[in-house]
Write a protein that holds these residues in place. Structure first.
Motif, PDB file in Angstrom:
ATOM      1  N   LYS A 127       0.636  -0.914   0.109  1.00 53.50           N
ATOM      2  CA  LYS A 127      -0.043   0.036  -0.003  1.00 53.50           C
ATOM      3  C   LYS A 127       0.473   1.061   0.533  1.00 53.50           C
ATOM      4  CE  LYS A 127      -4.170   2.227   2.455  1.00 53.50           C
ATOM      5  NZ  LYS A 127      -5.146   1.851   0.773  1.00 53.50           N
ATOM      6  N   VAL A 128       0.589   2.517  -0.569  1.00 52.67           N
ATOM      7  CA  VAL A 128       1.936   3.487  -0.902  1.00 52.67           C
ATOM      8  C   VAL A 128       0.251   5.097   0.048  1.00 52.67           C
ATOM      9  CG1 VAL A 128       2.433   4.882  -2.267  1.00 52.67           C
ATOM     10  CG2 VAL A 128       2.106   2.847  -3.407  1.00 52.67           C
ATOM     11  N   LYS A 129       1.444   5.356   0.467  1.00 47.06           N
ATOM     12  CA  LYS A 129       0.787   5.828   1.273  1.00 47.06           C
ATOM     13  C   LYS A 129       1.652   7.531   1.090  1.00 47.06           C
ATOM     14  CE  LYS A 129      -0.844   3.649   4.993  1.00 47.06           C
ATOM     15  NZ  LYS A 129      -1.338   3.937   6.232  1.00 47.06           N
ATOM     16  N   THR A 130       0.872   8.858   1.702  1.00 49.42           N
ATOM     17  CA  THR A 130       1.967  10.219   0.389  1.00 49.42           C
ATOM     18  C   THR A 130       1.215  11.370   2.175  1.00 49.42           C
ATOM     19  OG1 THR A 130       2.620  11.828  -0.261  1.00 49.42           O
ATOM     20  CG2 THR A 130       0.132  11.161  -1.248  1.00 49.42           C
ATOM     21  N   THR A 131       2.740  11.744   2.570  1.00 54.56           N
ATOM     22  CA  THR A 131       1.945  12.817   2.863  1.00 54.56           C
ATOM     23  C   THR A 131       1.191  14.356   2.342  1.00 54.56           C
ATOM     24  OG1 THR A 131       4.468  14.195   2.345  1.00 54.56           O
ATOM     25  CG2 THR A 131       4.261  12.979   4.499  1.00 54.56           C
ATOM     26  N   SER A 132       1.469  14.602   1.386  1.00 59.67           N
ATOM     27  CA  SER A 132       0.301  15.075   0.011  1.00 59.67           C
ATOM     28  C   SER A 132      -0.808  14.825  -0.875  1.00 59.67           C
ATOM     29  CB  SER A 132       1.196  16.360  -0.533  1.00 59.67           C
ATOM     30  OG  SER A 132       2.006  17.215   0.268  1.00 59.67           O
ATOM     31  N   PRO A 133      -1.747  13.662   0.088  1.00 62.06           N
ATOM     32  CA  PRO A 133      -2.418  12.831  -1.273  1.00 62.06           C
ATOM     33  C   PRO A 133      -3.155  13.288  -2.548  1.00 62.06           C
ATOM     34  CG  PRO A 133      -3.514  13.142   0.893  1.00 62.06           C
ATOM     35  CD  PRO A 133      -1.814  14.022   1.464  1.00 62.06           C
ATOM     36  N   LYS A 134      -3.600  14.948  -1.738  1.00 65.43           N
ATOM     37  CA  LYS A 134      -3.842  16.010  -2.906  1.00 65.43           C
ATOM     38  C   LYS A 134      -3.304  15.985  -4.660  1.00 65.43           C
ATOM     39  CE  LYS A 134      -7.008  17.841  -0.129  1.00 65.43           C
ATOM     40  NZ  LYS A 134      -7.836  19.642   0.670  1.00 65.43           N
TER      41      LYS A 134
END
Length: 221
Positions: A44-51
């Motif tokens: 699963k990939v997560k990011t601090t700036s999803p927008k």
């Protein structure tokens, strides 16, 4: 975690996300995730700036000893970040799952440490590259390719010169051999047989040398 080895489940290449940054234009970076085990691995990939980013797929399952390509797209931006520095971060989580597990059937707690399962984390930073920097990298690569071509041409030219010199020497020996043949029945030439044998041997050596040069010469096509 950019290289496989040890007890790592996966490796991720490259170890940072580089985006060509231009105003009002999208840019993308591909991540290759490699499963180094005999197990099925979910990620699963997560990011601090999803927008700002579009990740597809952001969740998936990799077969044993297989790989997966994740495309991360930077959405078009209206302004440059300060000093072109980016503080965004990505986190890739991975864990083993039972065989034949469907990605849509993954439990919601699959990527939480509270379940007691082994959960690996791979942190990736984001780097913005301007078109000028991208062109510099392309020019450096092209310069390296031109250098390789120049070296190859020089090596080919040396081989050609050596072959031409060998051809001239062989022709000279052939002429001397023809002269000796004309004197073959001349009397009073006790050294003829020995000289004749030497010349025949030299010509044989030169012909062999020419054949080797012809076989080893690079193709001009």
């Amino acid at each position: 975690m950019s290289a496989g080895g040890g007890n790592q489940l996966i490796s991720v290449h490259p170890d940072e996300l580089k985006f060509l940054f231009e105003l009002e234009k999208q840019s993308f970076c591909d991540l290759k995730v490699v499963n180094h085990t005999e197990h099925h691995v979910a990620f699963k990939v997560k990011t601090t700036s999803p927008k700002k980013y579009f990740v597809r797929p952001n969740t998936g399952i990799i077969q044993p000893w297989d790989s997966y390509v994740i495309r991360v797209t930077l959405q078009a931006q209206r302004e440059y970040p300060p000093d072109m520095q980016c503080k965004d971060k990505f986190l890739l989580l991975s864990t083993t799952v039972p065989p034949n597990t469907d990605v849509d059937d993954l439990p919601q707690d699959t990527f939480t440490k509270e379940t007691g399962r082994v959960l690996e984390e791979c942190k990736l930073r984001v780097v913005y590259i301007t078109p000028a920097q991208g062109n510099s990298e392309d020019e450096a690569m092209q310069s390296s390719m031109r250098s390789l071509d120049t070296n190859s041409n020089q090596a080919f030219q040396r081989l050609k010169e050596e072959r031409d010199a060998a051809v001239r020497q062989t022709q000279q020996l052939q002429q001397e051999l023809d002269m000796l043949k004309k004197r073959r029945f001349r009397k009073g030439d006790p050294g003829f047989s020995f000289t004749f044998a030497i010349l025949v041997g030299l010509i044989g050596l030169m012909v062999g040398f020419l054949l080797n040069l012809s076989l080893s010469s690079p193709s001009t096509e």
